[in-house]
Scaffold this motif. Structure first.
Motif, mmCIF file in Angstrom:
data_model
loop_
_atom_site.group_PDB
_atom_site.id
_atom_site.type_symbol
_atom_site.label_atom_id
_atom_site.label_comp_id
_atom_site.label_asym_id
_atom_site.label_seq_id
_atom_site.Cartn_x
_atom_site.Cartn_y
_atom_site.Cartn_z
ATOM 1 N N GLY A 103 93.165 92.451 72.358
ATOM 2 C CA GLY A 103 92.931 91.390 71.393
ATOM 3 C C GLY A 103 92.567 90.071 72.024
ATOM 4 O O GLY A 103 92.588 89.037 71.360
ATOM 5 N N HIS A 104 92.220 90.075 73.309
ATOM 6 C CA HIS A 104 91.876 88.838 74.020
ATOM 7 C C HIS A 104 90.599 88.233 73.454
ATOM 8 O O HIS A 104 89.632 88.931 73.186
ATOM 9 N N VAL A 105 90.621 86.943 73.245
ATOM 10 C CA VAL A 105 89.454 86.219 72.761
ATOM 11 C C VAL A 105 88.920 85.415 73.932
ATOM 12 O O VAL A 105 89.614 84.559 74.473
ATOM 13 N N SER A 106 87.691 85.715 74.325
ATOM 14 C CA SER A 106 87.088 85.022 75.465
ATOM 15 C C SER A 106 86.819 83.574 75.109
ATOM 16 O O SER A 106 86.544 83.232 73.964
ATOM 17 N N SER A 107 86.876 82.714 76.104
ATOM 18 C CA SER A 107 86.615 81.297 75.864
ATOM 19 C C SER A 107 85.148 81.049 75.557
ATOM 20 O O SER A 107 84.788 80.015 75.022
ATOM 21 N N THR A 108 84.277 82.009 75.890
ATOM 22 C CA THR A 108 82.856 81.848 75.597
ATOM 23 C C THR A 108 82.507 82.376 74.215
ATOM 24 O O THR A 108 81.364 82.319 73.807
ATOM 25 N N ALA A 109 83.481 82.888 73.466
ATOM 26 C CA ALA A 109 83.221 83.446 72.145
ATOM 27 C C ALA A 109 82.899 82.354 71.133
ATOM 28 O O ALA A 109 82.170 82.576 70.184
ATOM 29 N N TYR A 110 83.423 81.155 71.326
ATOM 30 C CA TYR A 110 83.188 80.071 70.387
ATOM 31 C C TYR A 110 81.888 79.357 70.757
ATOM 32 O O TYR A 110 81.725 78.858 71.848
ATOM 33 N N ILE A 111 80.961 79.348 69.820
ATOM 34 C CA ILE A 111 79.705 78.641 70.022
ATOM 35 C C ILE A 111 79.664 77.532 68.986
ATOM 36 O O ILE A 111 79.617 77.806 67.781
ATOM 37 N N PRO A 112 79.693 76.282 69.427
ATOM 38 C CA PRO A 112 79.713 75.187 68.463
ATOM 39 C C PRO A 112 78.394 75.118 67.692
ATOM 40 O O PRO A 112 77.356 75.560 68.186
ATOM 41 N N PRO A 113 78.416 74.591 66.493
ATOM 42 C CA PRO A 113 77.178 74.488 65.718
ATOM 43 C C PRO A 113 76.187 73.564 66.413
ATOM 44 O O PRO A 113 76.569 72.582 67.033
ATOM 45 N N ALA A 114 74.915 73.916 66.295
ATOM 46 C CA ALA A 114 73.880 73.122 66.943
ATOM 47 C C ALA A 114 73.701 71.804 66.198
ATOM 48 O O ALA A 114 73.640 71.767 64.976
ATOM 49 N N VAL A 115 73.633 70.738 66.952
ATOM 50 C CA VAL A 115 73.409 69.414 66.390
ATOM 51 C C VAL A 115 72.015 68.987 66.818
ATOM 52 O O VAL A 115 71.722 68.972 68.012
ATOM 53 N N PRO A 116 71.141 68.661 65.859
ATOM 54 C CA PRO A 116 69.792 68.271 66.267
ATOM 55 C C PRO A 116 69.837 66.969 67.055
ATOM 56 O O PRO A 116 70.633 66.080 66.754
ATOM 57 N N PRO A 117 68.986 66.849 68.068
ATOM 58 C CA PRO A 117 68.994 65.616 68.859
ATOM 59 C C PRO A 117 68.479 64.447 68.021
ATOM 60 O O PRO A 117 67.654 64.613 67.126
ATOM 61 N N ALA A 118 69.000 63.285 68.321
ATOM 62 C CA ALA A 118 68.579 62.085 67.597
ATOM 63 C C ALA A 118 67.167 61.719 68.033
ATOM 64 O O ALA A 118 66.846 61.753 69.219
ATOM 65 N N THR A 119 66.319 61.411 67.078
ATOM 66 C CA THR A 119 64.947 61.031 67.412
ATOM 67 C C THR A 119 64.866 59.523 67.499
ATOM 68 O O THR A 119 65.435 58.801 66.675
ATOM 69 N N ALA A 120 64.147 59.037 68.487
ATOM 70 C CA ALA A 120 63.983 57.608 68.682
ATOM 71 C C ALA A 120 62.882 57.101 67.766
ATOM 72 O O ALA A 120 61.820 57.709 67.640
ATOM 73 N N VAL A 121 63.139 56.001 67.116
ATOM 74 C CA VAL A 121 62.150 55.392 66.240
ATOM 75 C C VAL A 121 61.399 54.338 67.045
ATOM 76 O O VAL A 121 62.019 53.446 67.618
ATOM 77 N N PRO A 122 60.057 54.444 67.106
ATOM 78 C CA PRO A 122 59.314 53.438 67.877
ATOM 79 C C PRO A 122 59.388 52.087 67.180
ATOM 80 O O PRO A 122 59.508 52.015 65.957
ATOM 81 N N PRO A 123 59.311 51.015 67.946
ATOM 82 C CA PRO A 123 59.382 49.686 67.331
ATOM 83 C C PRO A 123 58.160 49.441 66.456
ATOM 84 O O PRO A 123 57.073 49.948 66.711
ATOM 85 N N ALA A 124 58.358 48.668 65.417
ATOM 86 C CA ALA A 124 57.261 48.349 64.497
ATOM 87 C C ALA A 124 56.269 47.423 65.192
ATOM 88 O O ALA A 124 56.666 46.515 65.931
ATOM 89 N N PRO A 125 54.980 47.622 64.988
ATOM 90 C CA PRO A 125 53.993 46.752 65.639
ATOM 91 C C PRO A 125 54.042 45.351 65.027
ATOM 92 O O PRO A 125 54.314 45.183 63.836
ATOM 93 N N THR A 126 53.762 44.366 65.869
ATOM 94 C CA THR A 126 53.745 42.989 65.387
ATOM 95 C C THR A 126 52.411 42.713 64.724
ATOM 96 O O THR A 126 51.393 43.322 65.048
ATOM 97 N N SER A 127 52.397 41.785 63.801
ATOM 98 C CA SER A 127 51.172 41.506 63.056
ATOM 99 C C SER A 127 50.223 40.584 63.818
ATOM 100 O O SER A 127 49.045 40.563 63.554
ATOM 101 N N GLN A 128 50.710 39.794 64.779
ATOM 102 C CA GLN A 128 49.868 38.865 65.527
ATOM 103 C C GLN A 128 49.972 39.156 67.004
ATOM 104 O O GLN A 128 51.047 39.432 67.519
ATOM 105 N N ALA A 129 48.870 39.077 67.703
ATOM 106 C CA ALA A 129 48.854 39.180 69.146
ATOM 107 C C ALA A 129 49.159 37.806 69.715
ATOM 108 O O ALA A 129 48.736 36.786 69.167
ATOM 109 N N PRO A 130 49.910 37.734 70.814
ATOM 110 C CA PRO A 130 50.214 36.423 71.390
ATOM 111 C C PRO A 130 48.932 35.763 71.900
ATOM 112 O O PRO A 130 48.042 36.414 72.402
#
Length: 102
Positions: free
Chosen positions: A67-94
């Motif tokens: 009845g031994h339960v291996s420590s590798t038997a538990y697989i945690p649920p997959a969490v999607p990686p956080a996606t980086a949001v690019p910065p919003a473009p500025t309306s005026q060029a310096p």
């Protein structure tokens, strides 16, 4: 609570007793040193701890692992990686940059 699966086979249960048995053994040895003194000083009786550790290891080696339960038997649920949001473009060029002469 934790989602970790705990093994309840006899081998793992016996190994789980290692800590409490050592604490009780050390307590009994200190109690004997306080009550009797002399030969029961902790300096003379510390090998008892090693013997207790050996006995627990022997007991766990001979225990059933049915009845031994291996420590590798538990697989945690997959969490999607956080996606980086690019910065919003500025309306005026310096018009000028620092350090440039005008």
């Amino acid at each position: 609570m934790s989602d970790r699966i705990r093994c309840t086979c006899q081998r793992c249960t016996t190994r789980g007793l290692m800590g409490p048995v050592i604490v009780v053994t050390v307590g009994v040895l200190f109690l004997l040193a306080q009550m009797r003194g002399g030969f029961f000083d902790f300096g003379n009786t510390w090998p008892v701890i090693l013997i207790v550790i050996g006995l627990i290891n022997l007991a766990s080696a001979f225990a059933s692992s049915e009845g031994h339960v291996s420590s590798t038997a538990y697989i945690p649920p997959a969490v999607p990686p956080a996606t980086a949001v690019p910065p919003a473009p500025t309306s005026q060029a310096p018009t000028s940059y620092p350090g440039q002469g005008q």
